[in-house]
Scaffold this active site. Structure first.
Site, PDB file in Angstrom:
ATOM      1  N   GLU A  43       4.664   1.547   9.142  1.00 43.87           N
ATOM      2  CA  GLU A  43       5.657   2.282  10.129  1.00 43.87           C
ATOM      3  C   GLU A  43       5.614   1.257  11.304  1.00 43.87           C
ATOM      4  OE1 GLU A  43       5.946   6.504  12.270  1.00 43.87           O
ATOM      5  OE2 GLU A  43       3.949   5.675  11.903  1.00 43.87           O
ATOM      6  N   LYS A 115      12.158   9.047   9.010  1.00 42.37           N
ATOM      7  CA  LYS A 115      10.911  10.164   9.253  1.00 42.37           C
ATOM      8  C   LYS A 115      11.442  11.403   9.486  1.00 42.37           C
ATOM      9  CE  LYS A 115       6.762  10.268  11.432  1.00 42.37           C
ATOM     10  NZ  LYS A 115       5.779   9.480  12.732  1.00 42.37           N
ATOM     11  N   CYS A 160       4.043   8.207   7.797  1.00 36.38           N
ATOM     12  CA  CYS A 160       3.012   8.496   8.647  1.00 36.38           C
ATOM     13  C   CYS A 160       2.625   9.995   8.778  1.00 36.38           C
ATOM     14  CB  CYS A 160       3.375   8.138  10.238  1.00 36.38           C
ATOM     15  SG  CYS A 160       1.720   7.929  11.288  1.00 36.38           S
TER      16      CYS A 160
END
Length: 284
Positions: A43, A115, A160
């Site tokens: 990330e 995300k 994440c």
């Protein structure tokens, strides 16, 4: 045997994309040189930057972003599938998108993913994060399918904090994913407590491989990330790991038939049953 040689690249990205491009090129080249046909970076590959104004002022649209351009070139140069775990891309309304990319061996973009879940948390010792101030959350899951040396790869995306939302990974597994991913910039505090157990759980409960490249160490913006980039098999065993938080590469040879083998032993995806969710209190 349907095998995929996969690599995780661990970085310590700074606030400046130009500096991170040098590290990206070197580490991806190392992974490709070790035989990897699929390479994943962490990330925020392009910049780890807590200064919101600095980050937003230097954002580029996708077609002009230097990390995106370099990734396409590197994928073509090494004839690999290159998965940029994420990088910040200019989004409407003066915000950013935390966007992952997969490039094919010819340099074309295969898939992208924004995300979904924003890291808005208050941790111990005064550590606090509000990603929703800077990033627009994504709204769709993503799955890419490609073939490498006879291996039929069906790759599910996450980034994440997404790993704390198992419904995303379950949806991808039910859609056919045999590899799940969670590239990250996990904080040291949460990483020490939860990194390995969360990733192993997502692999085990979906009977899939899990691949998670990570940022590691103390960054120029002051944050500290956990590292331990990792590849986990469908039985929850660690197949490869970058030990610690220093930049580096870990490579594993993945036998994708292990996914069907695990699902044959514990067919929990097939054994799911519908259930009611009426939690109204009932008199005893």
């Amino acid at each position: 045997m349907a095998e995929l040689v996969a690599a995780v690249v661990q970085m310590r990205s700074t606030m400046e994309p130009s500096e991170n491009l040098v590290a990206l090129e070197q580490l991806v080249g190392e992974a490709a040189g070790r035989g990897a046909a699929y390479v994943q970076t962490p990330e925020m590959t392009g910049a780890v930057c807590r200064d919101r104004d600095h980050l937003l002022a230097n954002l580029k649209p996708e077609q002009d972003d230097p990390i995106v351009k370099a990734a396409a070139t590197l994928a073509r140069r090494h004839a690999i599938y290159l998965h940029i775990g994420s990088t910040a891309i200019r989004a409407p309304g003066g915000m950013a998108a935390n966007r992952a990319f997969l490039f094919g061996p010819d340099g074309t973009r295969v898939e992208s993913y924004d995300k979904i879940h924003m890291f808005d948390v208050d941790l111990d010792n005064g550590e606090s994060w509000r990603e929703s101030r800077t990033y627009v959350p994504g709204e769709r899951a993503a799955l890419a399918r490609f073939s490498v040396d006879g291996a039929d790869v069906r790759l599910g995306f996450a980034v994440c904090y997404d790993m704390r939302f198992p419904e995303l990974f379950r949806a991808e597994a039910l859609a056919g994913a045999n590899i799940l991913t969670a590239p990250a910039a996990f904080t040291r505090q949460t990483g020490e407590a939860h990194w390995h157990v969360l990733l192993r759980a997502r692999a085990i409960e979906n009977n899939t491989f899990m691949i998670a490249a990570a940022q590691g160490g103390r960054h120029a913006d002051g944050r500290e990330t956990y590292g331990h980039s990792i590849i986990i098999d469908p039985w929850g065993k660690v197949a490869a790991e970058v030990d610690g938080d220093e930049p580096g590469v870990a490579v594993a040879r993945l036998d994708l038939s292990a996914v069907d083998a695990a699902r044959g032993k514990i067919p929990n995806l097939k054994n799911r049953r519908p259930f009611a969710t009426d939690f109204t209190a009932r008199a005893s």
